[in-house]
Design an enzyme around this catalytic site. Structure first.
Site, PDB file in Angstrom:
ATOM      1  CG  ASP A  67       4.845  10.715   4.775  1.00  0.00           C
ATOM      2  OD1 ASP A  67       4.260  11.038   3.586  1.00  0.00           O
ATOM      3  OD2 ASP A  67       4.545  10.336   5.906  1.00  0.00           O
ATOM      4  CG  ASN A 128       1.375   5.601  15.993  1.00  0.00           C
ATOM      5  OD1 ASN A 128       1.101   6.408  15.224  1.00  0.00           O
ATOM      6  ND2 ASN A 128       2.476   4.656  15.614  1.00  0.00           N
ATOM      7  CG  HIS A 130       2.187   8.246  12.351  1.00  0.00           C
ATOM      8  ND1 HIS A 130       2.198   6.815  12.301  1.00  0.00           N
ATOM      9  CD2 HIS A 130       1.518   8.703  11.146  1.00  0.00           C
ATOM     10  CE1 HIS A 130       1.239   6.578  11.146  1.00  0.00           C
ATOM     11  NE2 HIS A 130       0.996   7.748  10.517  1.00  0.00           N
ATOM     12  CD  GLU A 135       5.288   5.037  13.206  1.00  0.00           C
ATOM     13  OE1 GLU A 135       4.684   5.442  13.803  1.00  0.00           O
ATOM     14  OE2 GLU A 135       5.200   3.906  12.362  1.00  0.00           O
TER      15      GLU A 135
END
Ligand code: GLP
Length: 234
Positions: A67, A128, A130, A135
């Site tokens: 990313d 979380n 990811h 996400e």
């Protein structure tokens, strides 16, 4: 998924670096999928140490990062390109032309496929759940695309990398999707420290894909190893 619990960051990073070095030695043209964040930093240090000591040959190795932030000026210290150069690429004999990042001008998934696919994908994990910047809410079929970062991710990354200033953290990124990640032949996810306790425990219980916990997509791949340290364990 195979789970390997090791003592601490040092042991985990040595293990992962060892796996990468083995691959680079056995397959001089291997394609590596690489991650950023704080988690792989020690692993990259061991790769550089190995290069300095053993002159492991990285000249034909290609790397594909997961990313990149959108909206940071080129050369920004927190861009993942700069991060990777400083943490790894400058310390090994990789060729700049063999280093790839997703951007909005190309079809990253096609590019990776045309290079023969990723042999070894290294992942971290967000608090979380990811992976990359996928996400919660990311579709299983997702490919490389522009994503909005959640408030939680912006806060965590502000504290880690932007001196706590959330206004400095980009709100969007471009990330390989869950489908893109699952295309890799082998996947190793590294989770370190207390802040990853909850997600490691969720992964240990995970049996199927849950759109609210993106790392659960890994249950659908048949060669995934989760390396975690004692601090990340309940
Ligand atoms: C970041 C990256 C991910 C990384 C994750 C965990 O925002 N986009 O690729 O794995 O979040 O980061 P860290 O290793 O700093 O905990």
């Amino acid at each position: 998924m195979e789970f390997i619990k090791l003592k601490d960051e040092k042991e985990c990073s040595k293990f992962v670096a060892g796996e990468i070095i083995k691959l680079v030695k056995n397959n001089k043209k291997a394609n590596l999928g690489l991650a950023t964040g704080s988690t792989p930093i020690q692993t990259y240090k061991y790769l550089i140490e190995d290069f300095n000591q053993n002159k492991t040959n990285w000249k034909k190795i290609k790397t594909f990062n997961l990313d990149e932030y959108l909206g940071l000026p080129a050369g920004h210290k927190q861009s993942y390109k700069v991060f990777m150069s400083e943490m790894l690429f400058e310390g090994i004999s990789i060729k700049p032309k063999n280093v790839f990042f997703p951007n909005t001008d190309q079809n990253y998934d096609k590019l990776i496929a045309s290079e023969g696919g990723i042999d070894f994908q290294l992942l971290g994990i967000g608090t979380n759940g990811h992976i990359g910047f996928n996400e919660p809410g990311s579709e299983l079929e997702s490919l490389t695309r522009i994503v909005d970062l959640t408030e939680e991710t912006i806060n965590v990354n502000a504290n880690k990398f932007f001196d706590g200033d959330t206004t400095e953290v980009p709100k969007q990124a471009i990330s390989m999707g869950l489908k893109s990640i699952l295309e890799a032949k082998k996947i190793v996810l590294l989770a370190l420290g207390e802040s990853k306790r909850e997600v490691v425990s969720k992964l240990l219980d995970c049996k199927e894909f849950d759109i609210n916990f993106p790392a659960s997509a890994l249950t659908l791949h048949d060669d995934v190893t989760i390396i975690y340290d004692e601090e990340a364990s309940i």
